[in-house]
Design a protein around this motif. Structure first.
Motif, PDB file in Angstrom:
ATOM      1  N   LEU A 189       2.205 -17.551  -0.390  1.00 33.55           N
ATOM      2  CA  LEU A 189       3.232 -16.524  -0.552  1.00 33.55           C
ATOM      3  C   LEU A 189       3.120 -15.793  -1.885  1.00 33.55           C
ATOM      4  O   LEU A 189       3.294 -14.572  -1.952  1.00 33.55           O
ATOM      5  N   GLU A 190       2.845 -16.541  -2.955  1.00 32.00           N
ATOM      6  CA  GLU A 190       2.775 -15.899  -4.273  1.00 32.00           C
ATOM      7  C   GLU A 190       1.656 -14.868  -4.298  1.00 32.00           C
ATOM      8  O   GLU A 190       1.839 -13.755  -4.817  1.00 32.00           O
ATOM      9  N   TYR A 193       2.659 -11.852  -2.168  1.00 29.86           N
ATOM     10  CA  TYR A 193       3.654 -11.004  -2.828  1.00 29.86           C
ATOM     11  C   TYR A 193       2.999 -10.147  -3.909  1.00 29.86           C
ATOM     12  O   TYR A 193       3.325  -8.966  -4.073  1.00 29.86           O
ATOM     13  N   TYR A 196       1.291  -7.388  -2.168  1.00 29.98           N
ATOM     14  CA  TYR A 196       2.296  -6.415  -1.716  1.00 29.98           C
ATOM     15  C   TYR A 196       2.728  -5.494  -2.844  1.00 29.98           C
ATOM     16  O   TYR A 196       2.786  -4.268  -2.680  1.00 29.98           O
ATOM     17  N   ARG A 197       3.021  -6.072  -4.010  1.00 30.69           N
ATOM     18  CA  ARG A 197       3.482  -5.250  -5.122  1.00 30.69           C
ATOM     19  C   ARG A 197       2.380  -4.307  -5.607  1.00 30.69           C
ATOM     20  O   ARG A 197       2.643  -3.151  -5.964  1.00 30.69           O
ATOM     21  N   ARG A 200       2.164  -1.540  -3.064  1.00 26.55           N
ATOM     22  CA  ARG A 200       3.355  -0.677  -3.140  1.00 26.55           C
ATOM     23  C   ARG A 200       3.306   0.221  -4.354  1.00 26.55           C
ATOM     24  O   ARG A 200       3.588   1.428  -4.276  1.00 26.55           O
TER      25      ARG A 200
END
Length: 203
Positions: A189-190, A193, A196-197, A200
């Motif tokens: 997950l880390e 994420y 993802y950032r 984005r």
């Protein structure tokens, strides 16, 4: 009333009192509640407009003859449902607090401009405000149903159930079908994420 009394040439008695702005608002609010059967959303809008004019919660509570919990719920409705959308729907006298709050919870992913445009169409604008609310509610919930259906289809072949609300999303892993898959995902997950950032911020 004064004009009618002058036209009829009758004398009337009046009590004149000096009132502060707060006292005047409370008096007007209580008189409106007594004379007009205001709908829930009309009362919520009245509270919203008083807050815009910097009147405190105690004044609004006194003017509407409600408690703090009721005021908090009115504030929640006018935060979730844009004022322009409320105006497009109208007073909706048959629609109470619970339905307005439920409506607001479905609006996060809804195109508000498209919804207002739909309500402005000739065939919808001529409906009663209660009917316009029902059309708006159906529009908002249909969008949510479509979103949920799409999300479910995307992971239909995976041992995971995906549940989405307007404010949260939850993955439920089937540990019987895929033992340890939940831990596998959790360990990554880390990194996901961070990816993802990065994407984005780049977009």
């Amino acid at each position: 009333r004064l004009a009618a009394a002058k036209a009829l040439k009758i004398k009337i008695k009046a009590v004149v009192r000096a009132l502060t702005d707060e006292q005047l608002v409370v008096s007007q609010g209580q008189e409106n509640n007594a004379r007009a059967d205001l709908s829930y959303i009309e009362r919520a809008l009245f509270a919203h407009r008083l807050e815009e004019k910097n009147f405190g919660g105690a004044v609004i509570i006194a003017a509407l003859n409600i408690d703090r919990a009721a005021l908090a719920k009115m504030r929640a409705v006018t935060r979730q449902v844009p004022i322009a959308l409320i105006t497009a729907i109208g007073s909706a006298p048959a629609i109470g607090r619970r339905r307005w709050m439920e409506f607001g919870e479905h609006l996060e992913k809804v195109d508000i401009d498209a919804l207002i445009e739909m309500l402005s169409a000739d065939n919808i604008g001529q409906l009663s405000s209660d009917d316009r609310f029902q059309r708006a509610f159906a529009f908002a919930t249909a969008k949510q149903v479509a979103l949920k259906a799409t999300s479910a289809a995307q992971i239909a072949d995976l041992p995971v159930k995906f549940k989405r609300t307007p404010t949260t999303a939850t993955f439920v892993f089937d540990n019987k079908a895929a033992p340890g898959f939940d831990e596998f995902v959790q360990e990554r997950l880390e990194r996901l994420y961070a990816q993802y950032r990065q994407e984005r911020d780049a977009g």
